[in-house]
Design a protein around this motif. Structure first.
Motif, PDB file in Angstrom:
ATOM      1  N   LEU A   1       0.890  -1.186   0.158  1.00  0.00           N
ATOM      2  CA  LEU A   1       0.066  -0.024  -0.049  1.00  0.00           C
ATOM      3  C   LEU A   1       0.815   1.290   0.241  1.00  0.00           C
ATOM      4  O   LEU A   1       0.619   2.216  -0.770  1.00  0.00           O
ATOM      5  N   LEU A   2       2.100   1.343   0.691  1.00  0.00           N
ATOM      6  CA  LEU A   2       2.872   2.498   0.878  1.00  0.00           C
ATOM      7  C   LEU A   2       3.453   2.579  -0.308  1.00  0.00           C
ATOM      8  O   LEU A   2       3.615   3.890  -0.934  1.00  0.00           O
ATOM      9  N   LYS A   3       4.090   1.628  -1.114  1.00  0.00           N
ATOM     10  CA  LYS A   3       4.486   1.570  -2.028  1.00  0.00           C
ATOM     11  C   LYS A   3       3.684   1.986  -3.612  1.00  0.00           C
ATOM     12  O   LYS A   3       4.112   2.618  -4.378  1.00  0.00           O
ATOM     13  N   ASN A   4       2.359   1.429  -3.369  1.00  0.00           N
ATOM     14  CA  ASN A   4       1.481   2.092  -4.237  1.00  0.00           C
ATOM     15  C   ASN A   4       1.231   3.599  -4.274  1.00  0.00           C
ATOM     16  O   ASN A   4       1.015   4.289  -5.312  1.00  0.00           O
ATOM     17  N   TYR A   5       1.362   3.937  -2.956  1.00  0.00           N
ATOM     18  CA  TYR A   5       1.296   5.423  -2.960  1.00  0.00           C
ATOM     19  C   TYR A   5       2.505   6.078  -3.333  1.00  0.00           C
ATOM     20  O   TYR A   5       2.094   7.347  -4.159  1.00  0.00           O
ATOM     21  N   CYS A   6       3.711   5.646  -3.294  1.00  0.00           N
ATOM     22  CA  CYS A   6       4.954   6.173  -3.954  1.00  0.00           C
ATOM     23  C   CYS A   6       4.523   6.452  -5.479  1.00  0.00           C
ATOM     24  O   CYS A   6       4.858   7.541  -6.298  1.00  0.00           O
ATOM     25  N   ARG A   7       4.306   5.319  -6.089  1.00  0.00           N
ATOM     26  CA  ARG A   7       4.226   5.317  -7.667  1.00  0.00           C
ATOM     27  C   ARG A   7       3.019   6.123  -7.709  1.00  0.00           C
ATOM     28  O   ARG A   7       3.171   6.932  -9.000  1.00  0.00           O
ATOM     29  N   SER A   8       1.963   6.105  -7.273  1.00  0.00           N
ATOM     30  CA  SER A   8       0.834   7.023  -7.724  1.00  0.00           C
ATOM     31  C   SER A   8       0.917   8.458  -7.673  1.00  0.00           C
ATOM     32  O   SER A   8       0.494   9.164  -8.424  1.00  0.00           O
TER      33      SER A   8
ATOM     34  N   HIS B   1     -16.002  11.796  10.970  1.00  0.00           N
ATOM     35  CA  HIS B   1     -15.617  13.041  11.262  1.00  0.00           C
ATOM     36  C   HIS B   1     -14.889  13.516  10.132  1.00  0.00           C
ATOM     37  O   HIS B   1     -14.121  14.782   9.965  1.00  0.00           O
ATOM     38  N   ILE B   2     -14.571  12.914   8.935  1.00  0.00           N
ATOM     39  CA  ILE B   2     -14.046  13.423   7.821  1.00  0.00           C
ATOM     40  C   ILE B   2     -15.186  13.156   6.731  1.00  0.00           C
ATOM     41  O   ILE B   2     -15.899  12.196   6.604  1.00  0.00           O
ATOM     42  N   GLY B   3     -15.024  14.146   5.734  1.00  0.00           N
ATOM     43  CA  GLY B   3     -16.097  14.101   4.570  1.00  0.00           C
ATOM     44  C   GLY B   3     -15.812  12.921   3.583  1.00  0.00           C
ATOM     45  O   GLY B   3     -14.739  12.503   3.360  1.00  0.00           O
ATOM     46  N   ALA B   4     -16.851  12.575   3.065  1.00  0.00           N
ATOM     47  CA  ALA B   4     -16.902  11.469   2.032  1.00  0.00           C
ATOM     48  C   ALA B   4     -16.205  11.909   0.941  1.00  0.00           C
ATOM     49  O   ALA B   4     -15.307  11.068   0.225  1.00  0.00           O
ATOM     50  N   SER B   5     -16.400  13.061   0.531  1.00  0.00           N
ATOM     51  CA  SER B   5     -15.457  13.884  -0.446  1.00  0.00           C
ATOM     52  C   SER B   5     -14.052  13.647  -0.439  1.00  0.00           C
ATOM     53  O   SER B   5     -13.235  13.771  -1.543  1.00  0.00           O
ATOM     54  N   VAL B   6     -13.609  13.887   0.984  1.00  0.00           N
ATOM     55  CA  VAL B   6     -12.039  13.884   0.955  1.00  0.00           C
ATOM     56  C   VAL B   6     -11.633  12.544   0.808  1.00  0.00           C
ATOM     57  O   VAL B   6     -10.649  12.192   0.239  1.00  0.00           O
ATOM     58  N   VAL B   7     -12.371  11.317   1.190  1.00  0.00           N
ATOM     59  CA  VAL B   7     -12.087  10.021   1.163  1.00  0.00           C
ATOM     60  C   VAL B   7     -11.945   9.710  -0.340  1.00  0.00           C
ATOM     61  O   VAL B   7     -10.893   8.976  -0.753  1.00  0.00           O
ATOM     62  N   THR B   8     -12.832  10.252  -0.875  1.00  0.00           N
ATOM     63  CA  THR B   8     -12.938   9.934  -2.302  1.00  0.00           C
ATOM     64  C   THR B   8     -11.841  10.699  -3.087  1.00  0.00           C
ATOM     65  O   THR B   8     -11.141  10.168  -4.000  1.00  0.00           O
ATOM     66  N   SER B   9     -11.353  11.925  -2.873  1.00  0.00           N
ATOM     67  CA  SER B   9     -10.332  12.744  -3.455  1.00  0.00           C
ATOM     68  C   SER B   9      -8.980  11.844  -3.264  1.00  0.00           C
ATOM     69  O   SER B   9      -8.093  12.084  -4.014  1.00  0.00           O
ATOM     70  N   TRP B  10      -8.755  10.859  -2.559  1.00  0.00           N
ATOM     71  CA  TRP B  10      -7.621  10.405  -2.255  1.00  0.00           C
ATOM     72  C   TRP B  10      -7.261   9.498  -3.468  1.00  0.00           C
ATOM     73  O   TRP B  10      -6.200   9.159  -3.701  1.00  0.00           O
ATOM     74  N   GLY B  11      -8.336   8.987  -3.920  1.00  0.00           N
ATOM     75  CA  GLY B  11      -8.157   8.232  -5.607  1.00  0.00           C
ATOM     76  C   GLY B  11      -7.296   6.982  -4.970  1.00  0.00           C
ATOM     77  O   GLY B  11      -7.229   6.114  -4.185  1.00  0.00           O
ATOM     78  N   GLU B  12      -6.727   6.515  -6.296  1.00  0.00           N
ATOM     79  CA  GLU B  12      -5.848   5.251  -6.327  1.00  0.00           C
ATOM     80  C   GLU B  12      -4.607   5.222  -5.611  1.00  0.00           C
ATOM     81  O   GLU B  12      -4.132   4.033  -5.666  1.00  0.00           O
ATOM     82  N   ALA B  13      -4.180   6.521  -5.125  1.00  0.00           N
ATOM     83  CA  ALA B  13      -3.112   6.550  -4.331  1.00  0.00           C
ATOM     84  C   ALA B  13      -2.973   5.482  -3.143  1.00  0.00           C
ATOM     85  O   ALA B  13      -2.031   5.048  -2.743  1.00  0.00           O
ATOM     86  N   LEU B  14      -4.343   5.452  -2.421  1.00  0.00           N
ATOM     87  CA  LEU B  14      -4.187   4.800  -1.346  1.00  0.00           C
ATOM     88  C   LEU B  14      -5.233   3.709  -1.569  1.00  0.00           C
ATOM     89  O   LEU B  14      -6.226   3.413  -0.748  1.00  0.00           O
ATOM     90  N   ASP B  15      -5.670   3.060  -2.966  1.00  0.00           N
ATOM     91  CA  ASP B  15      -6.616   2.104  -3.106  1.00  0.00           C
ATOM     92  C   ASP B  15      -5.921   0.672  -2.399  1.00  0.00           C
ATOM     93  O   ASP B  15      -5.059   0.128  -2.689  1.00  0.00           O
TER      94      ASP B  15
END
Length: 350
Positions: free
Chosen positions: A156-163, A332-346
């Motif tokens: 997951l961490l390496k996927n974030y690096c690539r994304s 306590h965080i918005g759904a739009s924020v979670v969605t905005s993370w996209g594939e970086a932390l998929d």
């Protein structure tokens, strides 16, 4: 780089009031010192947050909500600095698998969440990893000394690096309450004993940097107690049960045991400690004192001494207990924020 560092520092300076809610008494007890070392601990904590690109928040699988630092999560999200939070549900071997599944489903509504079991081996080199997925692990594997969940977390961490197309390594901050297993998680990821591990709060006192590989650097942060009495429903007794205060420094070890007795089935404690039926924590402690011969002058049961032993059993995981996730709860965080993370932390990046 200088501008980024300045923006990070400024962003977290603006959140300083959030870090001032802890009580001096709790901080001193948690670190094992009578002096007020709170500022030094906060300095180390902020150093980790300011330098981290990704923050791993380590939770105890037995009580995930009780060991979450919601104030820090809000601080990260409100700072405007581009950081990501990943929850690591550690000590999954101490709770039923179906309970782990429920918590993963609940927590993943807010953040990417990884189930994890740190290695319990004692040697300094070659700590064992299992490539078996945590949801497919057998009871025997869960009871073994091998680590589970490390491959998924590193991927997951390496996927974030690539994304995010990072050309240099990312820094991953490790935060959490005392005794949730931060150093054990790092040792398991590194496959060697690079961090000291202790079962008492305050073991890690300064931020430690560990190079995992050419892409990932880890920062281990000292455990800090953020909850004030009464805040989020957390009493001093609740805080003590999270091993945030050294048992030997508790002025009142009886009240936390009352919470244990209220939480655990009477039959469970009767069987574990081989004591007769009891109707209160006081009766339970008196029976234990008589059974163990812990008596003061005049044959009076030393309930305080026995209570400390029970608390150590609780902190060490000998008394089995786990919580259930809320049926429904607003994030306590918005759904739009979670969605905005996209594939970086998929979580489905395989």
């Amino acid at each position: 780089m200088v501008r980024n560092a300045e923006s990070r520092s400024t962003a977290f300076d603006e959140q300083e009031p959030i870090l001032e809610v802890d009580k001096t008494q709790q901080d001193a007890a948690a670190t094992g010192h009578k002096d007020n070392s709170r500022k030094a601990y906060y300095r180390e904590f902020r150093k980790v947050l300011e330098n981290a690109d990704v923050v791993l928040e380590i939770l105890d699988a037995r009580d995930p909500i009780g060991t979450r630092t919601l104030q820090v999560e809000r601080m990260i999200m409100d700072s405007g600095v581009s950081k990501r939070v990943i929850l690591v549900l550690n000590k999954i071997d101490l709770v039923p698998k179906e309970n782990v599944d429920k918590w993963l489903k609940y927590l993943r509504n807010e953040y990417p969440t990884i189930a994890f079991k740190a290695s319990t081996q004692n040697q300094r080199r070659n700590l064992g990893h299992s490539s078996v997925a945590t949801d497919a692990a057998t009871e025997d594997l869960l009871k073994s000394s091998e680590c589970l969940g490390a491959d998924m977390l590193v991927s997951l961490l390496k996927n974030y690096c690539r994304s995010v197309n990072m050309k240099t390594s990312i820094t991953v901050g490790i935060i959490g309450y005392p005794n949730v297993g931060k150093s054990s998680v790092i040792n398991s990821l590194k496959r060697s004993k690079v961090c000291g591990v202790g079962s008492t709060p305050g073991f890690t006192k300064v931020a430690q940097q560990i190079t995992l590989d050419k892409n990932i650097k880890l920062l281990d942060c000292p455990g800090i107690v953020f909850a004030q009495q009464g805040q989020d429903g957390r009493t001093d007794a609740e805080i003590a049960l999270r091993n945030c205060i050294k048992v030997e420094l508790l002025e009142d070890p009886i009240t936390p045991v009352e919470v244990i007795v209220a939480r655990c089935p009477t039959e469970q404690l009767m069987t574990m400690y081989d004591v007769p039926y009891f109707e209160s924590a006081n009766e339970f402690l008196i029976s234990l004192a008589q059974k163990w011969g812990k008596l003061r002058k005049g044959g009076i049961p030393d309930t305080h001494l026995v209570a400390r032993t029970v608390l150590n059993d609780w902190n060490g995981g000998k008394i089995k207990f786990w919580t259930e996730p809320p049926a429904a709860d607003k994030s306590h965080i918005g759904a739009s924020v979670v969605t905005s993370w996209g594939e970086a932390l998929d979580m489905n990046f395989a």
